[in-house]
Design an enzyme around this catalytic site. Structure first.
Site, PDB file in Angstrom:
ATOM      1  N   GLU A  42     -63.203 -23.815  78.759  1.00 45.68           N
ATOM      2  CA  GLU A  42     -62.009 -24.671  78.807  1.00 45.68           C
ATOM      3  C   GLU A  42     -62.173 -25.774  79.863  1.00 45.68           C
ATOM      4  OE1 GLU A  42     -57.151 -24.135  79.383  1.00 45.68           O
ATOM      5  OE2 GLU A  42     -58.526 -22.576  80.090  1.00 45.68           O
ATOM      6  N   LYS A 115     -54.189 -27.224  72.672  1.00 46.57           N
ATOM      7  CA  LYS A 115     -53.664 -25.935  73.139  1.00 46.57           C
ATOM      8  C   LYS A 115     -52.162 -25.849  72.893  1.00 46.57           C
ATOM      9  CE  LYS A 115     -53.857 -23.084  77.367  1.00 46.57           C
ATOM     10  NZ  LYS A 115     -54.438 -23.074  78.721  1.00 46.57           N
ATOM     11  N   CYS A 152     -57.590 -20.419  75.793  1.00 42.63           N
ATOM     12  CA  CYS A 152     -57.116 -19.637  76.939  1.00 42.63           C
ATOM     13  C   CYS A 152     -55.793 -18.916  76.669  1.00 42.63           C
ATOM     14  CB  CYS A 152     -57.047 -20.512  78.189  1.00 42.63           C
ATOM     15  SG  CYS A 152     -57.094 -19.560  79.736  1.00 42.63           S
TER      16      CYS A 152
END
Length: 285
Positions: A42, A115, A152
């Protein structure tokens, strides 16, 4: 059909140019060892600036496509590999995303994933920086199979994995920046790592997918990024795992075996889609 994954577990430097150079070297090394789909951690171009709220950190963002994706598209075309490149995206002035570029082996930028779930915890001040994703849960046909990408905090949400699998993903990639805080590590560190691994392994089982989790390493401020990048098979077994130092983790996935698993463990067939309407509610009162 077999596909070899290359997970680049690396520590980040302060200068984005240094991180890009390191990533390029690691990608070349992974490709030389047979990797066909290569994923970086990430926000690989920067330190994890989200430890604090600092408006100057927005200067680290860049457009996508942009200078970094141009370099990586050329590299993918040269090496004939697929690259998943998570970065800090500047969409426009005042609007920023935590985004992963998906680049095919001919150098084409197939698309990007923004994300969706944005955390806010001590040492993880992401809501200050990132607008939640608005591109949905996606999968892309690459030269080496159909892949999905989540980032994540997305990894804790079964809904995200399920929707990406329903889009046809055979392999779920989770580029990550997660670690221990010193006040918690002695008491909770082992449990936190176990939870992180367990939830992602469960996504592999429930969706009949391979799962690849790619974390960074090194200590930045007080945060000790724990590494332990891994690949899980459809039974939730960690069939390859790194430690807590820099490493290129390679593992070959049998795509045909994923098909066989779904035939004998037909979780997708037996879903009661007529009964799940309330899943879109915040709570059932």
């Amino acid at each position: 059909m077999n596909v070899t994954l290359g997970l680049i577990q690396m520590a980040m430097a302060e200068a984005p140019a240094d991180n890009l150079a390191t990533a390029e070297a690691r990608i070349r090394e992974a490709a030389a060892q047979g990797a066909q789909v290569i994923c970086l951690p990430e926000m690989f171009t920067t330190l994890y600036f989200c430890r604090t709220q600092d408006p100057d950190a927005f200067d680290l963002a860049e457009p996508m496509p942009g200078p970094t994706t141009d370099v990586l598209c050329a590299l993918a075309r040269e090496l004939q590999v697929v690259i998943v490149a998570p970065m800090f995206e500047k969409r426009m002035t005042g609007l920023y995303h935590n985004t992963a570029a998906v680049i095919d082996a001919d150098g084409t930028l197939l698309g990007k994933y923004r994300k969706m779930h944005i955390p806010q915890d001590p040492g993880f001040e992401e809501k200050f920086y990132f607008t939640p994703g608005d591109l949905g849960f996606r999968a892309w046909d690459t030269r080496y199979g159909r892949i999905g990408v989540l980032i994540c905090w997305d990894q804790w949400y079964p809904e995200a994995a399920r929707l990406t699998a329903l889009a046809g993903a055979q392999i779920l990639f989770y580029p990550t920046a997660i670690g221990w805080l010193p006040a918690e590590k002695a008491e909770l560190g082992a449990g936190q790592l176990n939870a992180w691994q367990t939830i992602q392994c469960s996504h592999a089982v429930a969706n009949g997918c391979a799962v690849a989790a790619i974390n960074r390493v090194g200590t930045e401020g007080e945060t000790e990024f724990w590494g332990h990048s891994f690949v899980a098979d459809t039974y939730g077994q960690r069939v390859a795992e790194a430690g807590e130092s820099e490493k290129i983790l390679l593992h070959t996935v049998d795509i045909d075996a994923l098909e066989e698993f779904r035939r004998w463990w037909p979780f997708l067939r037996d879903r009661r889609i007529d009964a799940y309407g309330e899943i879109t509610k915040r709570a059932i009162d």
